[in-house]
Scaffold this motif. Sequence first.
Motif, PDB file in Angstrom:
ATOM      1  N   GLY A  72      54.618 -49.635  17.275  1.00  0.00           N
ATOM      2  CA  GLY A  72      55.723 -50.214  16.536  1.00  0.00           C
ATOM      3  C   GLY A  72      56.004 -49.601  15.171  1.00  0.00           C
ATOM      4  N   TYR A  73      55.227 -48.621  14.784  1.00  0.00           N
ATOM      5  CA  TYR A  73      55.483 -47.992  13.483  1.00  0.00           C
ATOM      6  C   TYR A  73      56.718 -47.097  13.580  1.00  0.00           C
ATOM      7  N   ARG A  74      57.505 -47.044  12.520  1.00  0.00           N
ATOM      8  CA  ARG A  74      58.720 -46.231  12.548  1.00  0.00           C
ATOM      9  C   ARG A  74      58.918 -45.359  11.311  1.00  0.00           C
ATOM     10  N   HIS A  75      58.199 -45.675  10.243  1.00  0.00           N
ATOM     11  CA  HIS A  75      58.431 -44.925   8.997  1.00  0.00           C
ATOM     12  C   HIS A  75      57.182 -44.108   8.673  1.00  0.00           C
ATOM     13  N   ILE A  76      57.242 -42.872   9.081  1.00  0.00           N
ATOM     14  CA  ILE A  76      56.012 -42.105   9.164  1.00  0.00           C
ATOM     15  C   ILE A  76      55.940 -40.978   8.146  1.00  0.00           C
ATOM     16  N   GLY A  77      54.789 -40.896   7.479  1.00  0.00           N
ATOM     17  CA  GLY A  77      54.538 -39.799   6.545  1.00  0.00           C
ATOM     18  C   GLY A  77      53.434 -38.909   7.092  1.00  0.00           C
ATOM     19  N   PHE A  78      53.478 -37.628   6.692  1.00  0.00           N
ATOM     20  CA  PHE A  78      52.480 -36.683   7.193  1.00  0.00           C
ATOM     21  C   PHE A  78      51.796 -35.956   6.040  1.00  0.00           C
ATOM     22  N   MET A  79      50.478 -35.788   6.160  1.00  0.00           N
ATOM     23  CA  MET A  79      49.747 -34.993   5.163  1.00  0.00           C
ATOM     24  C   MET A  79      48.822 -34.008   5.864  1.00  0.00           C
ATOM     25  N   GLY A  80      48.777 -32.802   5.347  1.00  0.00           N
ATOM     26  CA  GLY A  80      47.933 -31.799   5.986  1.00  0.00           C
ATOM     27  C   GLY A  80      47.529 -30.707   5.021  1.00  0.00           C
ATOM     28  N   THR A  81      46.889 -29.689   5.578  1.00  0.00           N
ATOM     29  CA  THR A  81      46.482 -28.563   4.747  1.00  0.00           C
ATOM     30  C   THR A  81      47.616 -27.549   4.680  1.00  0.00           C
ATOM     31  N   LYS A 140      62.365 -37.107  19.834  1.00  0.00           N
ATOM     32  CA  LYS A 140      62.932 -37.615  21.082  1.00  0.00           C
ATOM     33  C   LYS A 140      63.170 -39.107  21.028  1.00  0.00           C
ATOM     34  N   ASN A 141      62.457 -39.760  20.124  1.00  0.00           N
ATOM     35  CA  ASN A 141      62.616 -41.204  19.986  1.00  0.00           C
ATOM     36  C   ASN A 141      63.423 -41.559  18.741  1.00  0.00           C
ATOM     37  N   GLY A 142      64.117 -40.574  18.239  1.00  0.00           N
ATOM     38  CA  GLY A 142      64.995 -40.839  17.103  1.00  0.00           C
ATOM     39  C   GLY A 142      64.286 -41.140  15.806  1.00  0.00           C
ATOM     40  N   VAL A 143      63.029 -40.733  15.723  1.00  0.00           N
ATOM     41  CA  VAL A 143      62.296 -40.983  14.482  1.00  0.00           C
ATOM     42  C   VAL A 143      62.031 -39.657  13.781  1.00  0.00           C
ATOM     43  N   GLU A 144      62.155 -39.645  12.481  1.00  0.00           N
ATOM     44  CA  GLU A 144      61.829 -38.430  11.736  1.00  0.00           C
ATOM     45  C   GLU A 144      60.736 -38.700  10.723  1.00  0.00           C
ATOM     46  N   ILE A 145      59.945 -37.660  10.471  1.00  0.00           N
ATOM     47  CA  ILE A 145      58.964 -37.763   9.399  1.00  0.00           C
ATOM     48  C   ILE A 145      59.709 -38.014   8.095  1.00  0.00           C
ATOM     49  N   GLU A 146      59.329 -39.055   7.366  1.00  0.00           N
ATOM     50  CA  GLU A 146      60.103 -39.390   6.171  1.00  0.00           C
ATOM     51  C   GLU A 146      59.559 -38.757   4.907  1.00  0.00           C
ATOM     52  N   ASP A 147      58.282 -38.383   4.940  1.00  0.00           N
ATOM     53  CA  ASP A 147      57.727 -37.702   3.776  1.00  0.00           C
ATOM     54  C   ASP A 147      56.570 -36.839   4.258  1.00  0.00           C
ATOM     55  N   ARG A 148      56.315 -35.762   3.560  1.00  0.00           N
ATOM     56  CA  ARG A 148      55.188 -34.928   3.961  1.00  0.00           C
ATOM     57  C   ARG A 148      54.594 -34.250   2.726  1.00  0.00           C
ATOM     58  N   ASP A 149      53.338 -33.862   2.838  1.00  0.00           N
ATOM     59  CA  ASP A 149      52.707 -33.178   1.708  1.00  0.00           C
ATOM     60  C   ASP A 149      51.564 -32.328   2.225  1.00  0.00           C
ATOM     61  N   PHE A 150      51.306 -31.243   1.506  1.00  0.00           N
ATOM     62  CA  PHE A 150      50.253 -30.319   1.939  1.00  0.00           C
ATOM     63  C   PHE A 150      49.353 -29.991   0.763  1.00  0.00           C
ATOM     64  N   TYR A 151      48.083 -29.796   1.038  1.00  0.00           N
ATOM     65  CA  TYR A 151      47.153 -29.466  -0.038  1.00  0.00           C
ATOM     66  C   TYR A 151      46.390 -28.209   0.331  1.00  0.00           C
ATOM     67  N   LEU A 193      50.765 -43.339   8.166  1.00  0.00           N
ATOM     68  CA  LEU A 193      50.406 -42.032   7.594  1.00  0.00           C
ATOM     69  C   LEU A 193      49.580 -41.257   8.614  1.00  0.00           C
ATOM     70  N   TYR A 194      50.092 -40.085   8.992  1.00  0.00           N
ATOM     71  CA  TYR A 194      49.363 -39.230   9.935  1.00  0.00           C
ATOM     72  C   TYR A 194      48.778 -38.065   9.150  1.00  0.00           C
ATOM     73  N   TYR A 195      47.458 -37.904   9.275  1.00  0.00           N
ATOM     74  CA  TYR A 195      46.760 -36.867   8.527  1.00  0.00           C
ATOM     75  C   TYR A 195      46.317 -35.757   9.473  1.00  0.00           C
ATOM     76  N   SER A 196      46.360 -34.515   9.014  1.00  0.00           N
ATOM     77  CA  SER A 196      46.011 -33.432   9.941  1.00  0.00           C
ATOM     78  C   SER A 196      44.503 -33.316  10.143  1.00  0.00           C
ATOM     79  N   ASN A 197      43.710 -33.973   9.312  1.00  0.00           N
ATOM     80  CA  ASN A 197      42.280 -34.022   9.600  1.00  0.00           C
ATOM     81  C   ASN A 197      41.665 -35.319   9.098  1.00  0.00           C
ATOM     82  N   ASP A 198      40.517 -35.642   9.641  1.00  0.00           N
ATOM     83  CA  ASP A 198      39.887 -36.930   9.351  1.00  0.00           C
ATOM     84  C   ASP A 198      39.438 -37.081   7.906  1.00  0.00           C
ATOM     85  N   MET A 199      39.062 -35.974   7.279  1.00  0.00           N
ATOM     86  CA  MET A 199      38.543 -36.112   5.923  1.00  0.00           C
ATOM     87  C   MET A 199      39.625 -36.598   4.961  1.00  0.00           C
TER      88      MET A 199
END
Lengths: 341, 341
Positions: free
Chosen positions: B182-191, B212-223, B249-255
């Motif tokens: 049910g989440y729709r407002h998604i942010g992404f963080m990665g390296t 495909k489900n009409g959802v877009e990443i709303e914010d993203r950041d990289f370190y 919040l989807y992170y590209s790694n567990d740490m």
Amino acid sequence: MTLEPKRPLTLRDVSDASGVSEMTVSRVLRNRGDVSDRTRAKVLAAAKELGYVPNKIAGALASNRVNLVAVIIPSLSNMVFPEVLTGINSVLEETDLQPVVGVTDYLPEKEEKVLYEMLSWRPSGVIIAGLEHSDAARAMLRAASIPVVEIMDTDGRPVDAMVGISHRRAGREMAQAILKAGYRHIGFMGTKMPLDHRARKRFEGFTEVLGKNGVEIEDRDFYSGGSALAKGREMTQAMLERSPDLDFLYYSNDMIGAGGLLYLIDKGIDVPGQIGLAGFNGVELLQGLPRQLATMDACRAEIGRKAAEIIIASLDETADPVERQLTLSPTISYGDTLKRW
Amino acid sequence: MTLEPKRPLTLRDVSDASGVSEMTVSRVLRNRGDVSDRTRAKVLAAAKELGYVPNKIAGALASNRVNLVAVIIPSLSNMVFPEVLTGINSVLEETDLQPVVGVTDYLPEKEEKVLYEMLSWRPSGVIIAGLEHSDAARAMLRAASIPVVEIMDTDGRPVDAMVGISHRRAGREMAQAILKAGYRHIGFMGTKMPLDHRARKRFEGFTEVLGKNGVEIEDRDFYSGGSALAKGREMTQAMLERSPDLDFLYYSNDMIGAGGLLYLIDKGIDVPGQIGLAGFNGVELLQGLPRQLATMDACRAEIGRKAAEIIIASLDETADPVERQLTLSPTISYGDTLKRW
DNA sequence: ATGAAAGCGCTAACAA
DNA sequence: TTGTTAGCGCTTTCAT
């Protein structure tokens, strides 16, 4: 393009393809001796065209030179060792030396075997963790007649060179800091690793200072395997239920210390007021915890760099001499879990 | 005991000392061919007495056999790779094959160089991370005429064999789980690692399903650089201040995910009610956090084991054939930070 | 500046 | 069961 039976290319092939003698091809490929630009170009073109990769085995046999440095460590899972490797790498990268890593799993028999295997490739030097080795291993190291640097620990006598810290002293210093801060009821948690001599020495130094001040470890526990963070949490809980009067917990490594810290935060226990904590290693990984664990830097990258420098200096007759018995000084960081006095 | 000029011992020395021909000494030391017990004992005694260590360089040149397997990985600091190594080791240990590790730092040029160096020792096989290599590297791998296993990733065509997971699919599956919850407002963080193709593919798979489900990443950041835990904390704080409406919040790694989780717990934010979180890798290290981060197991040890098995099978004519293109299936663990639908 | 010959320390192949 | 011979592919050394 004809299909030949698959056989690795040799200098001979490059020689044939370029119409230059094997010897000159060899010179070009190693940038040795005078070769005319014209010949050099011809050779390089042929080598590239064929996709020639020199055979270091033959080269090493003929020249009696191997650009490998054997690096023997107990484990790769403990982040400490990859960090040392990074230090070694950063220095060797500027030479033509290549580190080759062997892992012993803290087992003396395996160390002996790995060492034997590596020495049979006739490396130019050895960097090996610890000062404790079987007699056979020590004999091999001596007989190899190559530079040997024992790293991490300096409480003992090296075969040749050594770089590290005194773990006994590290344990003593942490004990002093804890006592000065006023803690008196101390528990200890560590790994169940009789063969981790550095952890043992830290513990000995630690209890030595406590003892001189009339303080004894009131509870202790050891774990093996599993996630260190989880173990730290579980062991801390168990220990505090068993010994509720403790006012300080000393952990043999930062990961279990961090597990303990998270548990105490969870429980709402006042750290470092009611209970103080300290670990060992200064693992960068843990920055980002809600509070910083008190710890002691083990100078890992620096140890790696220095060890590599000693190898290089030993191999280079013309190099300036370097210190071959080097004890680095770790510093305590108090973080948020050890009161300053 | 006379002092001779220091020179490594040769078979010849053992032969002289034992009064047995070099050839027979060689046979004894390798357990090849029939040798009488008497002769064998004499030879072994002499070898041990002298402290003889065979010269593998000469042996390899003569026999055209090298018991090394080149293992080429991007990094040792990312725990993922030591874990793969452990898997490889556990299988090779039962053979006489020895892994030799080379590190590329995620740089194609360095990969090429490391590969060249390793191939020049004529190893029996190569295990190399990823499917993306320079043309030159691929050419070398093919020309080596030895088994090559590309690991970690199966989204692409291997030079020879491959074992791994589909990172694109891993990203897709995580996206599906998140949407279903049910989440729709998604942010992404990665390296910030354009050269980490696996992270890139996960991200692509992830955004594909969202799209495909009409959802877009709303914010993203990289370190880049620094302690991942600390970065996760900082980036999460910054992102939520910037985009307070995010609910996942989807992170590209567990740490970094763990850093974020600790931050949210600190802030007293309801996870996974108000905000859900997920990482990637299933690092065991993190068990022991107050709450378990949702993640996906990357099958690291299994990948290492399978890769080693493929090498062994390829080298052994008589062995049963094994699958040479193997895609493992990672499973989602929901932990405490991703609602089940 | 280039080439020819010898041999590094071991093992494959064959002989005894 | 043991020994002999001939190289593996390169570099060293010396000659040209």
